[in-house]
Design an enzyme around this catalytic site. Structure first.
Site, PDB file in Angstrom:
ATOM      1  N   GLY A 189     -12.440 -22.679 -36.740  1.00  0.00           N
ATOM      2  CA  GLY A 189     -12.845 -21.974 -35.531  1.00  0.00           C
ATOM      3  C   GLY A 189     -12.950 -20.469 -35.685  1.00  0.00           C
ATOM      4  CG  LEU A 190     -10.405 -16.387 -36.925  1.00  0.00           C
ATOM      5  CD1 LEU A 190     -10.640 -15.641 -35.606  1.00  0.00           C
ATOM      6  CD2 LEU A 190      -9.051 -15.998 -37.508  1.00  0.00           C
ATOM      7  CG  ASP A 210      -7.843 -24.981 -34.048  1.00  0.00           C
ATOM      8  OD1 ASP A 210      -8.032 -23.799 -34.389  1.00  0.00           O
ATOM      9  OD2 ASP A 210      -8.346 -25.955 -34.654  1.00  0.00           O
TER      10      ASP A 210
END
Lengths: 430, 512
Positions: B415-416, B280
Site C-alpha cells: 500500500g505505502l 492496511d
C-alpha cells in the site's frame, strides 16, 4: 524381447574381434519422439517457425517438455487435427491452408515454415510434402515452406533434428566452383560455433559454414567441393542428403572433451593438408586448457561407474569422454539407435569390452541398472526422480542437448554436468 | 484444425493417467507409439513423484502398422500384469492408436488375465484431459463398486462420507484432502474412502458403504458421484469449500447431509476476514481482477475476490467447456461476460483489452501476465513445478483461505509503496518500473498497449503532447486502465483528440 547381435564389427570382420555383443531390445521405450527437437531448433533458426500437424497430444508434449523451460512466445505451434477433419467433414488440406495463412498473418517475421508430421498425420497418410509444395507457391517468395516428420513411429528425439536438416539440404544453394568449403552439420550453441570458427580460421581453413544457419536466408551452400563434419551424432539422413549433393563426409569422433575435439578438428585439418606443426601450434594451448578445466572434477568422477539410458544418441561419445578423460567405469551404454559407420571412430576409442544396448525395454533396463548400482545414471526426465528415490544418483540427459558441451572450452562444463549430482550427494545431509 | 500455441488441457488419456497414478494397485496398459511416454515426466518432474506412473506404453512403430500392433498390445498387457501384479487394469488407446482401431478392450478380454479389466473409450480428437479423468473414474467406480454393500442407514454410529475427485497432478489436491478431512472430523463426520488419490481398486468396492459423497473437483468426480447417487442413493455435495464463505456453506451442507448439528467453528476460523478488514487492506479495495481457470476454481476465486478481498471482478472465464453454464451464471452475478475458450490467444486478447491490475489464472496466464507486466497468482491447473510447494498450502477450507489471501496479495505492490510511487514517480531509485521492492525490484517491462485503437472500424484518437506526458505520470500498473478509460470517455463525447483536460474530465468521471 531381447536379441544379441554382433556389434558393428561383424559387418567388418576383424575390426572389433572381441567385442561384447550389442544388446538389442524391443519393448517400452522411455524416450521422446522427434518433435521434441523443435525445442532447440526453433531458437536456432531465428526466423523459422515449426507448425506441427498433429493431435492435442503433440501440443501437450511440446508444452510439457518445453513449457518446463520456455516462457517467451515460442516459434512453434500445433495445428490440432479434430474429429471433423478425420470424419471428412472438413477438407484437411483446406484447413491446413487456412491455418498456415492465419499463422503467417500473425507472425510476418517468419521466412521459413516447417510443416512437421506427427504420428497421427503419418497414420492417416496426410501428404505434407505436397501440402508444403502447394503452400510454398501461395506464400512465395516471402516464406519458404518445407516439411519433415518428427513422428514417434519413425523418429526418436534428436532424429527430429536429423529429419529437419535433411529436409533443408535439397534446397541449399550450390557452392561456387573453386576453393573447397567445410560444412559443420548439427545445431550447436552460438558460442561453440564461434569458437570452432576461430580455431578453423587459425588452421587456415576458410569457407566454414554451419547447418542449420542462424537465419533462413543464411543457410550454407553445398556441392562437390564441400567436406563436412558432423557436430552431432544423430545425423544419419542429413549426412546421406549431403552426400547426395556431392559433399564428402570426414569421419571423426564427436567433439566432446579434449580428445574428441582434437580428433574432430584433425579430420578437417588432414583434409585441408594442414601441417602437424601448425595443427599443434593452434590446438596445443586450448587442448591443455581443456585438460586443466577437467582436473577439478577428476577426484569426483574418477573410478565412478556410469550407466547411460538411451535418449539422444550422444550416449556413446559421452561414455567415451567420461571413461577416457574422466576415468569413469562404464556399466552399460544405451542408445536409441546405433549408426555403425558414424559411430565407428567412437567405438574404436571406447573399447570393445563395453556393454552397448540399442533400443529399449525400459523395465528390464531398469532392472539391470538397479543390479549394477552405478554411481551415476544418465537418463530421461521420466526416469530420473524414480531412480533418485531408489537411491541412485542421476543426470537428466536432456541437458546434454541444451547445454554447450562441445569443444575445448566446454570440456570442463561437460564434466561438471556429470559431477554436480555427485557433489550434491556429498553435500546433502538430509 | 485448431491452431494452438499452448493448451490448457492434455488429451483424455492424460486424464486417465492422473487417475491411475493417484491410485495404488491399478495399472494402465496404453496402446501408444514411441514418444507418448513424455507424459511420465509430468508426474516425475512437475509433481516430483518418486515412482513412475503405473503405465505400460505398447510403443509400436511405423513398421508394425498393418502387421502386428495388436500382438504388441497383447504381449505388453501380459508382461505388465506379470511384472506389476496389479489388482485391476485399465486399457485404452492414445490418439495414434485410436486411428489404427486395435480395440484394446476386446484384445485384453481375450487374454484371460486373472485381474479385472476395465476398458476405456477416450476419444482423443474430441475430448480432453478432465473429461478423460472423469470418464476413467466413472468407469472404475461403475466397474468396481459393489452393489451388495449398501450404506448403513438410520444414524447408527458416526456418519461416514467418501471424498471424491483428488488425482495426481491436481492443483493442491494433496493438501485440500488433508484440510477437508480435518474439517469433516471437526463436524463429527468420518471419511470412508478418498478416491482416486490413494485408493486401490479393492477399496473402491466399499464406496457404497458411505452415507454421502463429498465432491471436491466436479470436473473429475461429478459423473461418478451422479452414478453413486442413482445406483446407491448416496447424495453428494455441491458446494466447493474455497474461501471463508464457501467453507461455511460447505460445513452447513455436509452437516445437513450427515444429519449432525453444525459444529462450533470459533476455534477453526480463518485469518482472512480480519486480514481483509484490517486497515492496511484498504489498498486492495476495488482492484480490478481477471479470473481464468477450470470452472470450479474460477467460480470460487471470483467469489473470494469480490466478497472476501473487495476486489472488482472485471472478467471471468474457463477452458472447461463442459462446465460453461455455471461459469456464465457466475459471470452474470459479477456483472461481466464469461469467456469460454480453450484458445490461449483469445484469453491473451481479453486480458490485454481489460488491463486488469491482477490476474488469477493458470500457468498459461502467467506467460501473459509476464508479457503485460501485470501481477499474477495461480488458482487452477494447469500448473508448473513451483505450484507443487513443499509446505502445506491447501486452497480449500479455512487454512486454504489464509493461503489465498497471502498468495493473491503477494504479487501486488504494498500500500505505502503504491502511494509513494504515485507521488514521486521520477525518483531515480524508487520509480514505478523498478517493480515491487519485496519481489526483488524487477518489474517486467510492460507493453504499453492501446487496444481500442487496434480494433477495426474504431477511429483512432490523437493524444496531445501534454496529455500523453501527463498519462506517463500515472504509475504503470494503472496506466493501461487510465488510457482505456480516457479513450472510452473521449469517444463517448464524440471527440477525436485527447487533451489534458479530457484526461482529467475522464478521471473525474471514472474515479481512481
Amino acid at each position: 524381447m531381447t536379441t544379441l547381435l554382433p556389434r558393428a564389427g561383424a559387418m567388418r570382420p576383424g575390426d572389433l574381434p572381441a567385442s561384447v555383443p550389442v544388446l538389442r531390445e524391443r519393448g517400452q521405450r522411455e524416450v521422446f519422439c522427434g518433435l521434441t527437437s523443435i525445442m532447440w531448433l526453433h531458437r536456432k533458426i531465428q526466423d523459422a517457425f515449426f507448425l506441427i500437424v498433429g493431435s492435442r497430444t503433440c501440443a501437450h508434449l511440446m508444452q510439457s517438455a518445453a513449457g518446463v523451460m520456455i516462457f517467451a512466445e515460442p516459434r512453434f505451434a500445433t495445428a490440432i487435427i479434430e474429429e471433423r477433419d478425420l470424419a471428412g467433414m472438413a477438407d484437411m488440406n483446406e484447413e491446413l491452408a487456412r491455418t498456415v495463412a492465419r499463422l503467417l498473418e500473425r507472425r510476418p517475421d517468419i521466412r521459413l515454415l516447417f510443416l512437421v508430421g506427427s504420428c497421427p498425420s503419418e497414420v492417416i497418410k496426410l501428404d505434407l510434402g505436397r501440402a508444403a509444395e502447394r503452400l510454398s507457391q501461395v506464400h512465395a517468395p516471402h516464406v519458404r515452406i518445407l516439411n519433415f516428420s518428427g513422428s514417434g513411429i519413425e523418429t526418436t528425439f534428436t532424429q527430429g533434428e536429423d529429419a529437419c536438416l535433411a529436409a533443408l539440404v535439397p534446397s541449399l544453394p550450390e557452392t561456387l566452383p573453386g576453393a573447397p568449403s567445410l560444412l559443420i552439420a548439427g545445431a550447436l550453441a552460438d558460442v561453440v560455433e564461434d569458437q570452432f570458427c576461430r580455431l578453423l580460421e587459425q588452421l587456415g581453413i576458410a569457407n566454414v559454414s554451419f547447418l542449420p544457419g542462424r537465419k533462413a536466408g543464411e543457410m550454407p551452400a553445398v556441392g562437390p567441393g564441400t567436406r563436412f563434419l558432423l557436430a552431432q551424432p544423430w545425423l544419419k539422413d542429413t549426412a546421406r542428403a549431403l552426400e547426395d549433393r556431392g559433399a564428402v563426409h570426414l569421419p571423426a569422433p564427436f567433439p566432446l572433451g579434449a580428445e574428441g575435439t582434437t580428433a574432430w578438428l584433425k579430420a578437417a585439418a588432414d583434409a585441408w593438408g594442414v601441417s602437424a606443426a601448425r595443427f599443434a601450434a593452434v590446438t596445443d594451448m586450448p587442448r591443455a586448457r581443456a585438460t586443466r578445466s577437467l582436473q577439478r572434477y577428476l577426484p569426483l568422477l574418477s573410478g565412478k561407474s556410469l550407466f547411460c539410458f538411451p535418449d539422444s544418441q550422444i550416449e556413446i561419445p559421452l561414455a567415451r569422454f567420461l571413461s577416457r578423460e574422466a576415468g569413469m567405469e562404464i556399466c552399460e551404454v544405451g542408445t536409441p539407435y546405433l549408426h555403425a559407420s558414424h559411430m565407428k571412430p567412437e567405438l574404436d576409442l571406447l573399447g570393445a569390452d563395453v556393454q552397448l544396448s540399442e533400443g529399449q525395454d525400459v523395465d528390464r533396463q531398469m532392472d539391470r541398472c538397479r543390479a549394477a548400482r552405478p554411481d551415476v545414471s544418465v537418463c530421461g526426465m521420466g526416469l530420473a526422480n524414480p531412480l533418485e528415490r531408489e537411491g541412485l544418483t542421476t543426470k537428466w540427459s536432456i541437458e546434454l542437448v541444451f547445454t554447450p558441451i562441445q569443444g575445448y572450452d566446454q570440456a570442463g562444463d561437460l564434466a561438471e554436468l556429470i559431477a554436480r549430482p555427485l557433489m550434491r550427494k556429498g553435500r546433502l545431509a538430509v | 484444425m485448431q491452431l494452438t500455441v499452448w493448451t490448457y488441457e492434455g488429451p483424455p488419456h492424460i486424464g486417465a493417467m492422473r487417475v491411475a497414478t493417484a491410485m495404488t494397485g491399478l495399472h494402465y496398459i496404453l496402446h501408444a507409439p514411441q514418444g507418448d511416454t513424455y507424459a511420465d515426466l509430468l508426474f516425475t518432474m512437475i509433481e516430483r513423484r518418486g515412482q513412475r506412473p503405473p503405465v505400460t506404453y505398447t510403443t509400436f512403430e511405423a513398421r508394425d502398422l498393418g502387421s502386428d500392433t495388436a500382438e504388441i498390445f497383447k504381449r505388453a498387457a501380459v508382461d505388465a500384469v506379470e511384472r506389476f501384479q496389479p489388482e485391476a487394469i485399465i486399457v485404452g488407446a492414445s490418439c495414434t492408436a485410436e486411428l489404427i482401431q486395435d480395440d484394446p478392450g476386446g484384445l485384453a478380454r481375450t487374454l484371460g488375465l486373472d485381474v479385472p479389466v476395465i476398458p476405456l473409450e477416450l476419444p482423443s480428437y474430441s475430448k480432453k484431459e478432465n473429461w478423460g479423468a472423469s470418464e476413467t473414474f466413472y468407469r472404475l467406480v461403475r466397474g468396481l463398486a459393489q452393489p451388495s454393500l449398501r450404506p448403513k442407514k438410520n444414524g447408527a454410529g458416526r456418519p461416514v462420507c467418501n471424498i471424491l475427485g483428488p488425482t495426481a497432478l491436481g492443483f493442491r489436491h494433496r493438501d485440500d484432502v488433508r484440510e477437508i478431512t480435518g474439517l469433516l472430523a471437526h463436524c463429527g463426520i468420518a471419511v470412508n474412502i478418498v478416491a482416486p488419490l490413494g485408493a486401490s481398486p479393492s477399496e473402491l468396492q466399499f464406496l457404497p458403504v458411505a452415507d454421502f459423497n463429498v465432491v471436491l473437483y466436479p470436473e473429475i468426480a461429478e459423473a461418478a458421484a451422479r452414478y453413486l447417487e442413482k445406483e446407491f442413493g448416496q447424495p453428494y455435495t455441491r458446494t466447493i469449500p474455497i474461501g471463508v464463505g464457501a467453507t461455511e456453506d460447505f460445513v452447513a451442507e455436509v452437516c445437513a447431509l450427515a444429519g449432525v448439528p453444525a459444529p462450533d467453528l470459533s476455534d477453526y476460523l480463518s485469518n482472512l476476514p480480519w486480514w481483509s478488514r484490517s486497515v492496511d487492506s484498504n489498498y486492495l479495495t476495488g482492484k480490478r481482477v481477471f479470473v481464468f481457470g477450470d470452472a470450479t476454481h474460477a467460480i470460487a476465486a471470483a467469489r473470494v475476490a469480490a466478497e472476501e478481498l473487495a476486489f472488482t471482478v472485471v472478467g471471468i472465464g474457463t477452458y472447461s467447456r463442459e462446465f460453461a453454464r455455471p461459469v456464465r451464471e457466475a459471470a452474470a452475478a459479477h456483472g461481466v461476460e464469461a469467456l469460454i475458450t480453450d484458445d490461449y490467444l483469445e484469453v491473451e486478447a481479453a486480458i490485454t483489452a481489460l488491463q486488469p491490475e491482477l490476474i488469477l489464472g493458470t500457468q498459461m496466464e502467467r506467460h501473459i501476465a509476464k508479457r503485460l507486466g501485470i501481477p499474477c497468482a495461480v488458482i487452477s491447473a494447469p500448473v508448473h513445478v513451483q505450484d507443487f510447494p513443499a509446505r502445506y498450502a491447501p486452497q480449500m477450507g479455512f487454512e486454504g483461505a489464509n493461503v489465498l489471501f497471502d498468495t493473491w496479495v503477494h504479487p501486488l505492490l504494498m500500500g505505502l509503496e503504491e502511494h509513494l510511487l504515485g507521488m514521486f514517480r521520477d525518483d531515480f531509485e524508487f520509480h514505478d518500473e523498478a517493480g515491487a521492492s519485496h519481489l526483488g525490484g524487477h518489474a517486467a517491462v510492460p507493453q504499453e498497449t492501446a487496444p481500442a485503437a487496434l480494433e477495426v472500424g474504431v477511429p483512432t484518437l490523437v493524444w496531445t503532447h501534454d496529455a500523453e506526458n501527463e498519462l506517463k505520470k500515472i504509475p504503470f500498473f494503472v496506466r493501461g486502465k487510465a488510457r482505456r478509460n480516457t479513450e472510452a470517455f473521449a469517444r463517448d463525447q464524440m471527440l477525436d483528440t485527447v487533451t489534458l483536460d479530457i484526461l482529467y474530465d475522464a478521471k473525474a468521471r471514472y474515479g481512481r
